[in-house]
Every structure is written in structure tokens, then in C-alpha cells.
Design a protein around this motif. Structure first.
Motif, mmCIF file in Angstrom:
data_model
loop_
_atom_site.group_PDB
_atom_site.id
_atom_site.type_symbol
_atom_site.label_atom_id
_atom_site.label_comp_id
_atom_site.label_asym_id
_atom_site.label_seq_id
_atom_site.Cartn_x
_atom_site.Cartn_y
_atom_site.Cartn_z
ATOM 1 N N VAL A 20 0.869 -1.134 0.015
ATOM 2 C CA VAL A 20 0.050 0.034 0.070
ATOM 3 C C VAL A 20 0.860 1.325 0.010
ATOM 4 O O VAL A 20 0.678 2.171 -0.743
ATOM 5 C CB VAL A 20 -0.884 -0.164 1.039
ATOM 6 C CG1 VAL A 20 -1.552 1.474 1.328
ATOM 7 C CG2 VAL A 20 -1.980 -1.243 0.969
ATOM 8 N N LEU A 21 1.948 1.070 0.691
ATOM 9 C CA LEU A 21 2.805 2.419 0.739
ATOM 10 C C LEU A 21 3.525 2.668 -0.521
ATOM 11 O O LEU A 21 3.815 3.600 -0.778
ATOM 12 C CB LEU A 21 3.884 2.176 1.936
ATOM 13 C CG LEU A 21 3.169 2.346 3.461
ATOM 14 C CD1 LEU A 21 4.312 1.990 4.281
ATOM 15 C CD2 LEU A 21 2.523 3.460 3.731
ATOM 16 N N ALA A 26 8.565 1.844 1.136
ATOM 17 C CA ALA A 26 8.933 0.502 1.342
ATOM 18 C C ALA A 26 10.456 0.388 1.437
ATOM 19 O O ALA A 26 11.120 -0.120 2.308
ATOM 20 C CB ALA A 26 8.295 -0.535 0.350
ATOM 21 N N ALA A 27 11.073 1.089 0.438
ATOM 22 C CA ALA A 27 12.426 0.938 0.202
ATOM 23 C C ALA A 27 13.407 1.489 1.674
ATOM 24 O O ALA A 27 14.200 1.136 2.193
ATOM 25 C CB ALA A 27 12.987 1.554 -0.843
ATOM 26 N N SER A 52 -8.301 -7.169 -0.941
ATOM 27 C CA SER A 52 -9.432 -6.314 -1.301
ATOM 28 C C SER A 52 -9.195 -4.938 -0.704
ATOM 29 O O SER A 52 -8.261 -4.776 0.181
ATOM 30 C CB SER A 52 -10.570 -6.903 -0.551
ATOM 31 O OG SER A 52 -10.528 -7.048 0.809
ATOM 32 N N PRO A 53 -9.977 -4.207 -1.292
ATOM 33 C CA PRO A 53 -9.591 -2.634 -0.701
ATOM 34 C C PRO A 53 -9.938 -2.588 0.618
ATOM 35 O O PRO A 53 -9.517 -1.866 1.535
ATOM 36 C CB PRO A 53 -10.563 -1.848 -1.417
ATOM 37 C CG PRO A 53 -10.876 -2.718 -2.724
ATOM 38 C CD PRO A 53 -10.528 -4.069 -2.272
ATOM 39 N N GLN A 54 -10.966 -3.458 1.299
ATOM 40 C CA GLN A 54 -11.361 -3.314 2.637
ATOM 41 C C GLN A 54 -10.357 -3.850 3.558
ATOM 42 O O GLN A 54 -10.098 -3.065 4.531
ATOM 43 C CB GLN A 54 -12.798 -4.213 2.900
ATOM 44 C CG GLN A 54 -13.834 -3.685 1.999
ATOM 45 C CD GLN A 54 -13.933 -4.086 0.779
ATOM 46 O OE1 GLN A 54 -13.052 -4.742 0.225
ATOM 47 N NE2 GLN A 54 -14.987 -3.576 0.070
ATOM 48 N N VAL A 59 -5.670 -2.851 7.470
ATOM 49 C CA VAL A 59 -4.329 -2.859 7.704
ATOM 50 C C VAL A 59 -3.558 -1.665 7.927
ATOM 51 O O VAL A 59 -2.993 -1.293 8.862
ATOM 52 C CB VAL A 59 -3.481 -3.759 6.627
ATOM 53 C CG1 VAL A 59 -2.049 -3.474 6.784
ATOM 54 C CG2 VAL A 59 -4.073 -5.231 6.497
ATOM 55 N N VAL A 60 -3.988 -0.627 7.103
ATOM 56 C CA VAL A 60 -3.565 0.697 7.424
ATOM 57 C C VAL A 60 -4.144 1.252 8.570
ATOM 58 O O VAL A 60 -3.436 1.938 9.309
ATOM 59 C CB VAL A 60 -3.970 1.503 6.153
ATOM 60 C CG1 VAL A 60 -3.578 3.240 6.409
ATOM 61 C CG2 VAL A 60 -2.958 1.155 4.866
#
Length: 337
Positions: A20-21, A26-27, A52-54, A59-60
Motif C-alpha cells: 500500500v505504501l 517501502a525501500a 481487497s480494498p477493505q 491494515v492501514v
């Protein structure tokens, strides 16, 4: 609404978060991870097909809540964090988030004590048993512990210092008992694993921060009562690389006492910063000569390098004891003008 991430393990959540990031963020995170962690995450990201977007949102959200809790704990301790999270997320969610944080990040015991003013804490614990004081100081920052140990009676200073240095593993039951005296609310959140605490490195950090008078008293007493322990502590109290903390005049004074051949050997395995500061405080002719000696002497045993560095450290300590140089430290040392 119930979270859709209950069936997802921590590694999978971390992989989804990094996806997502995006690659750039991420690096940056990868730079702070160990090689095996990077390998596991890379493999998990590669095996993640579709999310899934949900689930991504959940997670975020979970990551944000844990970060928020960690920020609140850093600002005012676990009780403070719990109060704020209850207002923001509700009591059940607050307990869940703090539970995840203490389990995954292993919040240190006595976290609330680290937020307490050291002089106030001294009044609170100075009459406690030396072993109790040693346990508490082992969890504090060196600066806090230095203030407290400097305010103890001379006989208790040495006793506490010795107990910190000789401390190895402390039972969670003992930690709980001490915490119950200091903070009832924290006891239920303590990690149940045995906690490595104290040790020589811990007392070295404290002695490097405490005022010189307190340090000398503790070390002189330990040299009589525990000579081997005192020697082990002294060897770690000022390492060769700490020469970077000396001012130019002090470095020049030290170098007058150092044999050129010993200096060449000591610098053989030193980092560039140490070499640069040494060479900048030598005459150009002597600097060139020592660099040539280093180049032509060939491979040198690491033990010989360490012995040469220790000799220079001993010279530094001797010059400090005689008052010819000053090693910057916290506590009672005052600037002389």
C-alpha cells in the motif's frame, strides 16, 4: 464494524502495508530491517496475489492505531496512552491496541518511571533496598540513572553500581512486584518473558554520564571489593573511538605521550573519522610519517591493534585523572574558563 484482518498474520499484514505504501516508502523502511526480515517480507510480498480494498484499509487503520498508541506512550506512558485511546477509539479498542503494542514491540517495564523527574524519583526510591534501586535504574536512561545514583549515599552508590553490573536476568514476577509498588496499573501489561537487564554495559553507560566524583568513588571502591569487575568496567568506560569527543588541545596533549609506532598500529583498524582527527592534530611531517608506517607495516593482528588502542585509552584516563585534559560528561563537571 469488525476488522477483516483477524485471519491474517503479522507478516502478511506487514507485506500488505508495504504494498500500500508503495516502492519508495517501502525501500526506506527496508533500510531499518535485518536481512532475514527483508527476505521474509520480500517473499511474502511476491506471494501476495490480490487483496481487497477493505482489507488494505483495515491494515492501514491498524498500523495507524498502533503508531498513535506508541506516540502516546512515548509522550506520557501507558496509562496516558490508554486514556487518550479510550477517548478516540473506545475502551475495548484501546485495550486491544495497547495489547498488540506491548506484545509486538515489547514495551519496556517501568516505562512510566522513565517519564518521572529523576530528582523526584530519587526521593521516592532512595530508601529502598539496593537491589530494588539497581533493578529500577537498569531500565532508566543513563542520564536519569546518573542523577539518581549521584544522589545516593556513598556506600549505597557502590552497592547499587555493583548490583547493576552483576545483574543478568530478572524474573517477571520480581519485576511485577517492584512495579506494583511504583505503578499498579502497569503490572498487568508486563511482558511475561524473562527480561535481560543490567550488566556491565548498563553500568558503563551510567558511569560515563554521572559526575566524575561519583564515578571515582564507585570505581575506587569496586577496585578493592571487586577488582575483576572494576577492570572489566574500566576497559569499557572510554573506548578508543571516543577520542572523537575530545577537543583538539586535549588530543594534542594525549598524542605527546603516545609512541609513534603504537599510534600507527592503533590506527590500522580505525575508522576514517578517528584517523582524520588524529592526523589533523599532528604536524604534517609526523602525519605523513605515521601514514607511511601504516602502509609499509603490512597486516597486523587485531589483538595487537586492540592492545595499542587500550594503551592510548589508558593514557587518556591518566591525563584526565591528573586534570590535564577534560572528558566531556554529564553530572557535576563544570566548564572552567
Amino acid at each position: 464494524m469488525a476488522s477483516r484482518t483477524h485471519d491474517i498474520n503479522g507478516l502478511q499484514k506487514a507485506a500488505i502495508l508495504l504494498i500500500v505504501l508503495g516502492p519508495e516508502k517501502a525501500a526506506k523502511i527496508f533500510k531499518h530491517l535485518k536481512e532475514d526480515e527483508i527476505e521474509s517480507l520480500t517473499l511474502e510480498i511476491a506471494n501476495t496475489r490480490s487483496v481487497s480494498p477493505q482489507v488494505k484499509d483495515d491494515v492501514v487503520d491498524e498500523f495507524y492505531e498502533v503508531c498513535l498508541a506508541q506516540q502516546y506512550i512515548a509522550e506520557g506512558g501507558i496509562s496516558y496512552a490508554k486514556d487518550l485511546l479510550e477517548k478516540a477509539l473506545g475502551p475495548e479498542k484501546a485495550i486491544e491496541v495497547i495489547g498488540k503494542l506491548t506484545a509486538s514491540l515489547q514495551v519496556r517495564p517501568f516505562e512510566f518511571v522513565r517519564k518521572t523527574d529523576a530528582s523526584q524519583l530519587l526521593n521516592f526510591i532512595q530508601e529502598e533496598h539496593p537491589q530494588t534501586i539497581a533493578l529500577i535504574l537498569s531500565y532508566l536512561s543513563p542520564g536519569q540513572a546518573a542523577t539518581i545514583i549521584g544522589g545516593l549515599t556513598p556506600d549505597k552508590q557502590t552497592d547499587v553500581a555493583k548490583r547493576i553490573a552483576q545483574m543478568d536476568r530478572t524474573s517477571p514476577d520480581v519485576i511485577k512486584e517492584v512495579e506494583n509498588v511504583l505503578e499498579q496499573k502497569l503490572a498487568s501489561l508486563v511482558n511475561q518473558d524473562y527480561t535481560i537487564v543490567g550488566g556491565v554495559d548498563s553500568i558503563v553507560d551510567i558511569l560515563n554520564t554521572v559526575d566524575r566524583g561519583t564515578e571515582k568513588h564507585i570505581m575506587e571502591t569496586l577496585e578493592i571489593e571487586e577488582p575483576e569487575l572494576a577492570d572489566e568496567i574500566r576497559k569499557k568506560m572510554f573506548v578508543f573511538e571516543d577520542i572523537l569527543s575530545l577537543d583538539g588541545r586535549s588530543i594534542q596533549r594525549v598524542l605527546k605521550e603516545v609512541d609513534n609506532n603504537e599510534l600507527a598500529i592503533a590506527l590500522k583498524a580505525s575508522n576514517e573519522d578517528v584517523k582524520n582527527v588524529i592526523f589533523s592534530n599532528l604536524s604534517k611531517r609526523l602525519s605523513v610519517m605515521i601514514q607511511e608506517d601504516m602502509e609499509f607495516m603490512g597486516p597486523v593482528r587485531m589483538k595487537d591493534v586492540e592492545d595499542a588502542q587500550q594503551k592510548i585509552v589508558n593514557i587518556i584516563r591518566k591525563l584526565e585523572d591528573s586534570g590535564e585534559i577534560i572528558i566531556s560528561r554529564g553530572g557535576g563537571d563544570e566548564l572552567i574558563v
